[in-house]
Design a protein around this motif. Structure first.
Motif, short mmCIF file in Angstrom:
data_model
loop_
_atom_site.label_atom_id
_atom_site.label_comp_id
_atom_site.label_asym_id
_atom_site.label_seq_id
_atom_site.Cartn_x
_atom_site.Cartn_y
_atom_site.Cartn_z
N UNK A 196 0.83 -1.20 0.00
CA UNK A 196 0.00 0.00 0.00
C UNK A 196 0.86 1.26 0.00
N UNK A 197 1.94 1.22 0.78
CA UNK A 197 2.82 2.38 0.86
C UNK A 197 3.50 2.62 -0.49
N UNK A 198 3.94 1.54 -1.13
CA UNK A 198 4.57 1.68 -2.45
C UNK A 198 3.58 2.25 -3.46
N UNK A 199 2.33 1.80 -3.39
CA UNK A 199 1.29 2.31 -4.29
C UNK A 199 1.07 3.80 -4.06
N UNK A 200 1.03 4.21 -2.78
CA UNK A 200 0.82 5.63 -2.45
C UNK A 200 1.97 6.50 -2.96
N UNK A 201 3.18 5.99 -2.81
CA UNK A 201 4.35 6.75 -3.26
C UNK A 201 4.34 6.89 -4.79
N UNK A 202 3.94 5.82 -5.48
CA UNK A 202 3.85 5.87 -6.93
C UNK A 202 2.81 6.88 -7.38
N UNK A 203 1.66 6.89 -6.71
CA UNK A 203 0.59 7.82 -7.05
C UNK A 203 1.06 9.27 -6.90
N UNK A 204 1.76 9.54 -5.81
CA UNK A 204 2.25 10.90 -5.57
C UNK A 204 3.34 11.27 -6.57
N UNK A 205 4.21 10.33 -6.89
CA UNK A 205 5.28 10.59 -7.85
C UNK A 205 4.71 10.92 -9.23
N UNK A 206 3.67 10.21 -9.65
CA UNK A 206 3.05 10.48 -10.95
C UNK A 206 2.44 11.89 -10.99
N UNK A 207 1.85 12.32 -9.88
CA UNK A 207 1.27 13.67 -9.81
C UNK A 207 2.37 14.72 -9.89
N UNK A 208 3.45 14.50 -9.19
CA UNK A 208 4.57 15.44 -9.22
C UNK A 208 5.17 15.56 -10.63
N UNK A 209 5.19 14.44 -11.35
CA UNK A 209 5.73 14.45 -12.71
C UNK A 209 4.86 15.23 -13.68
N UNK A 210 3.57 15.26 -13.42
CA UNK A 210 2.66 15.88 -14.39
C UNK A 210 2.23 17.30 -13.99
N UNK A 211 2.78 17.82 -12.90
CA UNK A 211 2.45 19.19 -12.48
C UNK A 211 3.73 20.00 -12.32
N UNK A 212 3.71 21.20 -12.83
CA UNK A 212 4.88 22.08 -12.70
C UNK A 212 5.17 22.38 -11.24
N UNK A 213 4.13 22.65 -10.46
CA UNK A 213 4.25 22.84 -9.01
C UNK A 213 2.90 22.53 -8.39
N UNK A 214 2.91 22.20 -7.09
CA UNK A 214 1.66 21.74 -6.47
C UNK A 214 1.77 21.83 -4.95
N UNK A 215 0.63 22.01 -4.27
CA UNK A 215 0.59 22.00 -2.81
C UNK A 215 0.33 20.57 -2.31
N UNK A 216 0.76 20.33 -1.07
CA UNK A 216 0.47 19.03 -0.46
C UNK A 216 -1.03 18.79 -0.35
N UNK A 217 -1.78 19.85 -0.02
CA UNK A 217 -3.24 19.71 0.10
C UNK A 217 -3.87 19.28 -1.22
N UNK A 218 -3.32 19.78 -2.35
CA UNK A 218 -3.83 19.38 -3.66
C UNK A 218 -3.54 17.91 -3.91
N UNK A 219 -2.35 17.47 -3.54
CA UNK A 219 -2.00 16.05 -3.69
C UNK A 219 -2.95 15.20 -2.87
#
Length: 404
Positions: free
Chosen positions: A8-31
């Motif tokens: 589950x932790x690996x899945x969560x990290x992957x999900x967050x990494x994909x969001x970071x890759x597709x956004x120029x910048x982002x807040x933690x609350x948005x993630x």
């Protein structure tokens, strides 16, 4: 239980990494809103990414009452990936960052690699190691940030053991190229068929970003393809899926290098196009091409654009066969998007429109009018290199920031 938590932790990290890759910048609350994860979970994972140098806080947002939110941004050059396109008379290599940007390109003459070479294995390995080494040297990048090397080859491969299964042009079989490259550079190496690396590039950075299911077909000396199912490359049981070039479409057709007759590659590749034209010219056909001893692909395409009857007929014949093969593929796997790549597509993009029209006509009356789009590759000539490097990028993203 521990294993379930780790998954589950690996899945969560992957999900967050994909969001970071597709956004120029982002807040933690948005993630948190996008993933459904709690703010503490997002904070813990993003803090880990920051500690490993993958992301940085680049400023503060506007406060709505409490502390102003911190803006996160991926650091593009935190990691580098080497991509190699080992096709034809020239091998090409580049170093790519996390954003898919190519920082350094290099190429090397591979025309010395011939069937007559008694040490073709040694020559190929030398060319690859020289190419990769020179690319790293020219780039000046921090070597500790290089994740690994992805290599695309236009042959059947077994990626599990790093072997080219059959390299008919050089009379080689079961040729392991991963271990020598690993030993030379001390880096992880992934081997894949070129059509699949091109498809991966289009999925991550090109026309197919929003497509779950599609195919890429490469038309050149041979014909190869890659199939994406549910956002993943379909490799098959033996890592040899997508060999559309060796689908027989005419049992009475020409002999193919695989040993069968009437394969799509034997009937509709660029090599088959040249063979057909040479036969017609020897039979006495007249026109612009008859003035050339051995017309090049570019000259054939130019003649067709100028209305030369023989050139137009030869290319029309080629699209007839390609439309049969592509219709078979679409009927089998039910996809709406087929991307075509190869030098002839760049020279004569009209082929795509012709094939699309023929495929849709073949299917329309029986299957209904679900539009099948046949388009040129969007990324262009660097697709194979980008895709080879993305083999490593995908591993890092799927590993939640680390190579699995």
């Amino acid at each position: 239980m521990k294993q379930d938590q780790a998954t589950l932790r690996a899945y969560n990290k992957t999900s967050i990494m994909r969001i970071l890759l597709t956004h120029e910048s982002i807040y933690r609350a948005e993630i948190s809103r996008m993933t459904g994860l709690s703010i503490p979970t997002v904070m813990k994972i993003t803090d880990e990414f920051a500690q490993s140098g993958l992301i940085a806080e680049v400023g503060k947002g506007i406060s709505s009452g409490g502390k102003p939110p911190r803006i996160l941004q991926l650091i593009p050059n935190a990691r580098f990936f080497i991509g190699v396109d080992a096709r034809g008379p020239e091998y090409r290599c580049a170093i790519m960052n996390l954003r898919g940007e190519l920082l350094t390109r290099h190429r090397i003459d591979a025309s010395a690699l011939q069937r007559s070479d008694p040490d073709s294995k040694g020559t190929m390995l030398r060319l690859l190691t020289d190419l990769i080494g020179q690319t790293i040297e020219r780039s000046g990048v921090d070597r500790t940030r290089i994740v690994g090397v992805g290599i695309g080859v236009p042959y059947p491969i077994n990626g599990k053991v790093g072997q080219i299964i059959s390299l008919k042009d050089l009379d080689l079989v079961n040729f392991n190229i991963i271990e020598p490259i690993k030993a030379a550079f001390g880096l992880p190496v992934i081997l894949e068929n070129t059509a699949k690396t091109i498809a991966l590039a289009e999925k991550w950075f090109g026309e197919a970003v929003n497509e779950e299911n599609f195919s890429v077909i490469s038309i050149g000396h041979g014909i190869g393809s890659a199939i994406f199912f549910c956002n993943e490359i379909y490799s098959g049981t033996n890592c040899m899926s997508g060999e559309i070039g060796h689908m027989s479409i005419d049992p009475n057709g020409s002999l193919c290098r695989c040993g069968n007759y009437g394969c799509l590659e034997a009937m509709a590749s660029v090599t088959a196009l040249h063979s057909y034209l040479q036969k017609r010219l020897k039979e006495g056909d007249k026109g612009a091409l008859s003035r050339l001893a051995q017309p090049s692909t570019a000259e054939i395409c130019t003649a067709a654009k100028a209305g030369d009857t023989l050139a137009v007929e030869a290319l029309d014949r080629m699209t007839d066969y390609l439309s049969v093969g592509i219709t078979n593929l679409v009927n089998l796997v039910d996809i709406n998007l087929v991307l075509l790549t190869g030098g002839i597509i760049e020279l004569y993009p009209e082929l795509c429109a012709q094939i699309s029209q023929k495929v849709n006509k073949k299917r329309g009356d029986y299957f209904g009018h679900h539009k099948i789009s046949v388009k040129p590759l969007q990324i262009g000539p660097d697709a194979a290199i980008i895709g080879a490097a993305t083999l490593l990028l995908k591993e890092v993203v799927d590993g939640g920031g680390v190579l699995t």
